[in-house]
Design a protein around this motif. Sequence first.
Motif, PDB file in Angstrom:
ATOM      1  N   PRO A  57       0.814  -1.133   0.109  1.00 33.51           N
ATOM      2  CA  PRO A  57       0.040  -0.038  -0.074  1.00 33.51           C
ATOM      3  C   PRO A  57       0.740   1.514  -0.004  1.00 33.51           C
ATOM      4  O   PRO A  57       0.324   2.165  -0.335  1.00 33.51           O
ATOM      5  CB  PRO A  57      -0.876  -0.148   1.521  1.00 33.51           C
ATOM      6  N   LEU A  58       2.079   1.255   0.325  1.00 30.52           N
ATOM      7  CA  LEU A  58       3.088   2.380   0.278  1.00 30.52           C
ATOM      8  C   LEU A  58       4.217   2.393  -0.652  1.00 30.52           C
ATOM      9  O   LEU A  58       5.050   2.917  -0.588  1.00 30.52           O
ATOM     10  CB  LEU A  58       3.471   2.617   1.779  1.00 30.52           C
ATOM     11  N   THR A  59       3.860   1.770  -1.637  1.00 29.08           N
ATOM     12  CA  THR A  59       4.741   1.534  -2.817  1.00 29.08           C
ATOM     13  C   THR A  59       5.269   2.935  -3.520  1.00 29.08           C
ATOM     14  O   THR A  59       6.394   3.068  -3.919  1.00 29.08           O
ATOM     15  CB  THR A  59       4.143   0.615  -4.043  1.00 29.08           C
ATOM     16  N   GLU A  60       4.216   3.786  -3.409  1.00 28.99           N
ATOM     17  CA  GLU A  60       4.553   5.082  -3.895  1.00 28.99           C
ATOM     18  C   GLU A  60       5.641   5.912  -2.965  1.00 28.99           C
ATOM     19  O   GLU A  60       6.206   6.833  -3.347  1.00 28.99           O
ATOM     20  CB  GLU A  60       3.293   6.006  -4.068  1.00 28.99           C
ATOM     21  N   ARG A  61       5.831   5.476  -1.843  1.00 23.61           N
ATOM     22  CA  ARG A  61       6.476   6.201  -0.851  1.00 23.61           C
ATOM     23  C   ARG A  61       7.773   5.378  -0.658  1.00 23.61           C
ATOM     24  O   ARG A  61       8.846   5.808   0.148  1.00 23.61           O
ATOM     25  CB  ARG A  61       6.030   6.153   0.417  1.00 23.61           C
ATOM     26  N   HIS A  62       8.148   4.316  -1.398  1.00 24.53           N
ATOM     27  CA  HIS A  62       9.359   3.550  -1.506  1.00 24.53           C
ATOM     28  C   HIS A  62      10.591   4.472  -1.589  1.00 24.53           C
ATOM     29  O   HIS A  62      10.535   5.260  -2.495  1.00 24.53           O
ATOM     30  CB  HIS A  62       9.422   2.622  -2.460  1.00 24.53           C
ATOM     31  N   ASN A  63      11.484   4.205  -0.704  1.00 29.51           N
ATOM     32  CA  ASN A  63      12.921   5.158  -0.699  1.00 29.51           C
ATOM     33  C   ASN A  63      12.620   6.470  -0.234  1.00 29.51           C
ATOM     34  O   ASN A  63      13.512   7.226  -0.143  1.00 29.51           O
ATOM     35  CB  ASN A  63      13.427   5.176  -2.211  1.00 29.51           C
ATOM     36  N   THR A  64      11.781   6.659   0.530  1.00 30.19           N
ATOM     37  CA  THR A  64      11.482   8.112   1.485  1.00 30.19           C
ATOM     38  C   THR A  64      12.447   8.174   2.444  1.00 30.19           C
ATOM     39  O   THR A  64      12.673   7.078   3.078  1.00 30.19           O
ATOM     40  CB  THR A  64      10.066   8.357   2.024  1.00 30.19           C
ATOM     41  N   VAL A  65      13.187   9.168   2.379  1.00 29.52           N
ATOM     42  CA  VAL A  65      14.238   9.504   3.276  1.00 29.52           C
ATOM     43  C   VAL A  65      13.875  10.056   4.830  1.00 29.52           C
ATOM     44  O   VAL A  65      12.972  10.988   4.668  1.00 29.52           O
ATOM     45  CB  VAL A  65      15.458  10.179   2.943  1.00 29.52           C
ATOM     46  N   PHE A  66      14.441   9.656   5.814  1.00 32.65           N
ATOM     47  CA  PHE A  66      14.070  10.222   7.114  1.00 32.65           C
ATOM     48  C   PHE A  66      15.299  10.431   7.774  1.00 32.65           C
ATOM     49  O   PHE A  66      16.359   9.695   7.795  1.00 32.65           O
ATOM     50  CB  PHE A  66      12.975   9.055   8.046  1.00 32.65           C
ATOM     51  N   GLU A  67      15.507  11.257   9.023  1.00 29.85           N
ATOM     52  CA  GLU A  67      16.639  11.627   9.568  1.00 29.85           C
ATOM     53  C   GLU A  67      16.656  10.626  10.896  1.00 29.85           C
ATOM     54  O   GLU A  67      17.777  10.413  11.174  1.00 29.85           O
ATOM     55  CB  GLU A  67      16.702  13.057  10.160  1.00 29.85           C
ATOM     56  N   ARG A  68      15.768  10.139  11.272  1.00 27.92           N
ATOM     57  CA  ARG A  68      15.547   9.307  12.388  1.00 27.92           C
ATOM     58  C   ARG A  68      14.369   8.380  12.460  1.00 27.92           C
ATOM     59  O   ARG A  68      13.390   8.667  11.658  1.00 27.92           O
ATOM     60  CB  ARG A  68      15.851  10.117  13.605  1.00 27.92           C
ATOM     61  N   PRO A  69      14.528   7.207  12.946  1.00 27.39           N
ATOM     62  CA  PRO A  69      13.391   6.300  13.139  1.00 27.39           C
ATOM     63  C   PRO A  69      12.289   6.633  14.304  1.00 27.39           C
ATOM     64  O   PRO A  69      12.413   6.333  15.391  1.00 27.39           O
ATOM     65  CB  PRO A  69      14.056   5.119  13.497  1.00 27.39           C
ATOM     66  N   ASP A  70      11.423   7.838  13.726  1.00 22.84           N
ATOM     67  CA  ASP A  70      10.695   8.545  14.833  1.00 22.84           C
ATOM     68  C   ASP A  70       9.181   8.032  14.017  1.00 22.84           C
ATOM     69  O   ASP A  70       8.807   8.430  13.068  1.00 22.84           O
ATOM     70  CB  ASP A  70      10.929   9.857  14.656  1.00 22.84           C
ATOM     71  N   GLU A  71       8.297   7.498  15.280  1.00 20.97           N
ATOM     72  CA  GLU A  71       7.122   7.034  14.424  1.00 20.97           C
ATOM     73  C   GLU A  71       6.125   8.239  14.125  1.00 20.97           C
ATOM     74  O   GLU A  71       5.607   8.054  12.978  1.00 20.97           O
ATOM     75  CB  GLU A  71       6.162   6.290  15.741  1.00 20.97           C
ATOM     76  N   ALA A  72       6.013   9.221  14.836  1.00 15.77           N
ATOM     77  CA  ALA A  72       5.138  10.490  14.096  1.00 15.77           C
ATOM     78  C   ALA A  72       5.743  10.924  12.747  1.00 15.77           C
ATOM     79  O   ALA A  72       5.108  11.234  12.038  1.00 15.77           O
ATOM     80  CB  ALA A  72       5.495  11.421  15.472  1.00 15.77           C
ATOM     81  N   GLU A  73       7.221  11.108  13.016  1.00 16.88           N
ATOM     82  CA  GLU A  73       7.638  11.470  11.459  1.00 16.88           C
ATOM     83  C   GLU A  73       7.497  10.707  10.523  1.00 16.88           C
ATOM     84  O   GLU A  73       7.179  11.018   9.321  1.00 16.88           O
ATOM     85  CB  GLU A  73       8.996  11.935  11.724  1.00 16.88           C
ATOM     86  N   VAL A  74       7.791   9.254  10.624  1.00 15.44           N
ATOM     87  CA  VAL A  74       7.418   8.336   9.618  1.00 15.44           C
ATOM     88  C   VAL A  74       5.989   8.339   9.099  1.00 15.44           C
ATOM     89  O   VAL A  74       5.756   8.250   7.934  1.00 15.44           O
ATOM     90  CB  VAL A  74       8.154   6.823   9.991  1.00 15.44           C
ATOM     91  N   SER A  75       5.043   8.308  10.057  1.00 19.62           N
ATOM     92  CA  SER A  75       3.495   8.492   9.758  1.00 19.62           C
ATOM     93  C   SER A  75       3.307   9.440   8.809  1.00 19.62           C
ATOM     94  O   SER A  75       2.841   9.530   7.893  1.00 19.62           O
ATOM     95  CB  SER A  75       2.700   8.281  11.032  1.00 19.62           C
ATOM     96  N   ALA A  76       4.005  10.781   9.246  1.00 21.34           N
ATOM     97  CA  ALA A  76       3.554  11.988   8.498  1.00 21.34           C
ATOM     98  C   ALA A  76       4.258  11.877   7.235  1.00 21.34           C
ATOM     99  O   ALA A  76       3.606  12.434   6.347  1.00 21.34           O
ATOM    100  CB  ALA A  76       4.258  13.236   9.425  1.00 21.34           C
ATOM    101  N   GLY A  77       5.212  11.472   7.095  1.00 21.89           N
ATOM    102  CA  GLY A  77       6.040  11.440   5.629  1.00 21.89           C
ATOM    103  C   GLY A  77       5.489  10.419   4.952  1.00 21.89           C
ATOM    104  O   GLY A  77       5.592  10.540   3.680  1.00 21.89           O
ATOM    105  N   LEU A  78       5.129   9.196   5.582  1.00 15.03           N
ATOM    106  CA  LEU A  78       4.680   8.337   4.246  1.00 15.03           C
ATOM    107  C   LEU A  78       3.169   8.355   4.215  1.00 15.03           C
ATOM    108  O   LEU A  78       2.599   7.716   3.246  1.00 15.03           O
ATOM    109  CB  LEU A  78       4.751   6.734   5.169  1.00 15.03           C
ATOM    110  N   LEU A  79       2.345   8.967   4.913  1.00 12.40           N
ATOM    111  CA  LEU A  79       0.640   8.913   4.758  1.00 12.40           C
ATOM    112  C   LEU A  79       0.267  10.270   4.342  1.00 12.40           C
ATOM    113  O   LEU A  79      -0.859  10.446   4.207  1.00 12.40           O
ATOM    114  CB  LEU A  79       0.315   8.481   6.231  1.00 12.40           C
ATOM    115  N   VAL A  80       1.080  11.162   3.952  1.00 15.74           N
ATOM    116  CA  VAL A  80       0.662  12.180   3.173  1.00 15.74           C
ATOM    117  C   VAL A  80      -0.093  11.954   1.738  1.00 15.74           C
ATOM    118  O   VAL A  80      -0.074  10.955   1.035  1.00 15.74           O
ATOM    119  CB  VAL A  80       1.911  13.251   2.603  1.00 15.74           C
TER     120      VAL A  80
END
Length: 81
Positions: A57-80
């Motif tokens: 379901p998140l194939t469009e977000r493959h290779n999205t880059v994050f600075e740290r493994p933070d659940e809130a940041e990952v959710s915000a970045g992948l679920l836009v």
Amino acid sequence: MSAAPGPLSLSPVNEGVFAVLDAAGQHVGYLKRIGAVWKFKAVGSTARGETVPGGGPLTERHNTVFERPDEAEVSAGLLVG
């Protein structure tokens, strides 16, 4: 394909890898440390349960880059939108 239900959670696999799970607990990818950044690696599965790297379901977000493994940041970045 519809987006994964959020929020997303992170489950440690080892020192440099987290499994990314949707709100229903379904595995939708990995967050992997690559050099100084963390990259999301989408994962899906076939009807027969075979793993599909880069799928799901998140194939469009493959290779999205994050600075740290933070659940809130990952959710915000992948679920836009």
